[in-house]
Design a protein around this motif. Structure first.
Motif, PDB file in Angstrom:
ATOM      1  N   CYS A 190       0.997  -1.093   0.078  1.00  0.00           N
ATOM      2  CA  CYS A 190       0.112   0.061   0.067  1.00  0.00           C
ATOM      3  C   CYS A 190       0.986   1.269   0.027  1.00  0.00           C
ATOM      4  O   CYS A 190       0.711   1.979   1.023  1.00  0.00           O
ATOM      5  N   ASP A 211       0.053  -0.649  -5.273  1.00  0.00           N
ATOM      6  CA  ASP A 211      -0.938   0.149  -4.786  1.00  0.00           C
ATOM      7  C   ASP A 211      -2.022   0.059  -5.817  1.00  0.00           C
ATOM      8  O   ASP A 211      -2.001  -0.349  -6.777  1.00  0.00           O
ATOM      9  N   ALA A 237      -3.978  -5.071  -6.201  1.00  0.00           N
ATOM     10  CA  ALA A 237      -4.509  -5.301  -4.869  1.00  0.00           C
ATOM     11  C   ALA A 237      -3.500  -6.236  -3.991  1.00  0.00           C
ATOM     12  O   ALA A 237      -2.832  -7.192  -4.878  1.00  0.00           O
ATOM     13  N   ILE A 238      -3.495  -5.997  -2.830  1.00  0.00           N
ATOM     14  CA  ILE A 238      -2.444  -7.179  -2.320  1.00  0.00           C
ATOM     15  C   ILE A 238      -3.082  -8.564  -2.282  1.00  0.00           C
ATOM     16  O   ILE A 238      -2.085  -9.355  -2.142  1.00  0.00           O
ATOM     17  N   ILE A 250       3.078  -1.896   5.774  1.00  0.00           N
ATOM     18  CA  ILE A 250       1.532  -1.556   5.503  1.00  0.00           C
ATOM     19  C   ILE A 250       1.370  -0.253   6.094  1.00  0.00           C
ATOM     20  O   ILE A 250       1.395  -0.307   7.298  1.00  0.00           O
ATOM     21  N   PRO A 253      -4.110   2.804   4.533  1.00  0.00           N
ATOM     22  CA  PRO A 253      -4.816   4.019   3.864  1.00  0.00           C
ATOM     23  C   PRO A 253      -5.620   4.653   4.569  1.00  0.00           C
ATOM     24  O   PRO A 253      -6.853   4.178   5.273  1.00  0.00           O
ATOM     25  N   THR A 258      -7.057   7.051  -0.884  1.00  0.00           N
ATOM     26  CA  THR A 258      -7.460   5.810  -0.573  1.00  0.00           C
ATOM     27  C   THR A 258      -7.863   5.977   0.885  1.00  0.00           C
ATOM     28  O   THR A 258      -7.116   5.850   1.807  1.00  0.00           O
ATOM     29  N   ALA A 260      -9.663   3.444   3.556  1.00  0.00           N
ATOM     30  CA  ALA A 260     -10.151   2.345   3.725  1.00  0.00           C
ATOM     31  C   ALA A 260     -10.993   2.264   4.785  1.00  0.00           C
ATOM     32  O   ALA A 260     -10.719   2.760   5.985  1.00  0.00           O
ATOM     33  N   GLN A 265      -9.828  -2.685   5.793  1.00  0.00           N
ATOM     34  CA  GLN A 265      -8.197  -2.672   6.425  1.00  0.00           C
ATOM     35  C   GLN A 265      -8.390  -4.142   7.019  1.00  0.00           C
ATOM     36  O   GLN A 265      -7.055  -4.565   6.994  1.00  0.00           O
ATOM     37  N   ILE A 268      -7.153  -6.186   4.249  1.00  0.00           N
ATOM     38  CA  ILE A 268      -5.855  -5.610   3.759  1.00  0.00           C
ATOM     39  C   ILE A 268      -4.768  -6.724   4.859  1.00  0.00           C
ATOM     40  O   ILE A 268      -3.810  -7.331   4.240  1.00  0.00           O
TER      41      ILE A 268
END
Length: 325
Positions: A190, A211, A237-238, A250, A253, A258, A260, A265, A268
């Motif tokens: 991210c 990202d 995306a992760i 990380i 965001p 961004t 989140a 979260q 992520i």
């Protein structure tokens, strides 16, 4: 040059603002496995001083002794031939009263030690710089190296936004994540505008960025190129990462690009589990329960202040039960 065999130990001196203390101590623990509030640390681990935004100087020890007279005696055996030299007694704050030496006495001690060294003194452009320090009631002498504030040069970037990590914090974060870069592969999934990437890449850390926002991916690439660095930043995306990494960083965001939600979260963090066994998380919210639900355990932490704005850095590892599974 003769009689310059080092002992394999080092003295590091530190400087930090009170608001940076917790971050500095966490970086110390990552580098050396211990911390100290004395702003002086002795270790057998060799760290390039410019890696840390808090290390001021490093003295690679040639010898140590309980009395200054012993240092002068041993310094008399140094023969630099035609090389020039300088002796520095660093200015340090926060020392114990017994280790404090005033300015006039420091200059006198520098002269005493320099007088017996075989070579030519040069205070402006010496070939060799020696450092001398009184710490813990003992005297230490060796090769002196002052830090270079590399992170400061990275403050002015082509692309930036107000809530991004400062370059100073980003550099410490990279060190906490990867204290020894040898053989370590890292990822910032991210990465935002690339502040951590720039600091990590400038220290030779093998790191890639990623990202989901194409605008910040473009900005991150531009920032990396601006400083003459080479690094990969992918869009995605992760959850789409297929490769394994030794550590992931990380920065949750929470900015205008961004933002989140809590559930995002959590996703992520869960998506990070298959990617890495070590995870560093930067957050403005209490997320201990999320870390636990994602399958990680918190091993260390600190608070970072920026005015009234607080961030927390969490050092995490994959939970032992999952490691053994």
């Amino acid at each position: 040059m003769k009689n310059l065999t080092t002992t394999g130990e080092f003295i590091y001196t530190y400087a930090y603002h009170q608001d940076e203390k917790d971050l500095c101590l966490l970086e110390m623990r990552s580098f050396f496995g211990e911390d100290t509030e004395e702003k002086v640390l002795k270790s057998n681990r060799k760290i390039e001083p410019s890696r840390s935004p808090f290390i001021k100087e490093r003295i690679e020890l040639l010898f140590e002794a309980p009395a200054l007279a012993d240092i002068v005696y041993q310094a008399a055996n140094i023969d630099l031939g035609n090389a020039t030299f300088k002796v520095i007694f660093p200015k340090l704050n926060g020392l114990a009263p017994a280790d404090q030496v005033d300015y006039t006495e420091k200059r006198s001690i520098e002269w005493q030690v320099g007088f017996v060294i075989k070579g030519k003194a040069d205070v402006h452009q010496p070939d060799v710089v020696f450092g001398l320090i009184l710490f813990g009631g003992r005297w230490y002498f060796g090769h002196y190296l002052q830090t270079e504030a590399v992170w400061f040069k990275h403050q002015q970037k082509p692309r930036e936004y107000s809530t991004a990590l400062s370059t100073k914090v980003a550099r410490a974060l990279a060190n906490i994540a990867v204290p020894d870069p040898a053989g370590v592969k890292a990822i910032d999934p991210c990465c935002g505008i690339g502040t951590v990437l720039v600091e990590a890449l400038s220290m030779g850390i093998d790191i890639v960025g990623r990202d989901i926002n194409p605008l910040v991916v473009e900005g991150s690439r531009e920032n990396i190129e601006h400083f003459g660095l080479t690094g990969s930043v992918d869009l995605g995306a992760i959850a789409d990462i297929k490769q394994q990494y030794d550590v992931a960083i990380i920065d949750m965001p929470y900015n205008l690009y961004t933002n989140a939600t809590e559930s995002e979260q959590q996703e992520i963090l869960k998506d990070a589990l298959p990617v890495t066994e070590k995870l560093l998380v930067v957050t403005i919210d209490p997320i201990d329960y999320m870390i636990d639900e994602a399958g990680f355990s918190i091993t260390d932490r600190c608070l970072v202040k920026k005015g009234l704005f607080l961030r927390e850095i969490l050092v995490c590892e994959r939970s032992k039960m999952l490691q053994e599974a």
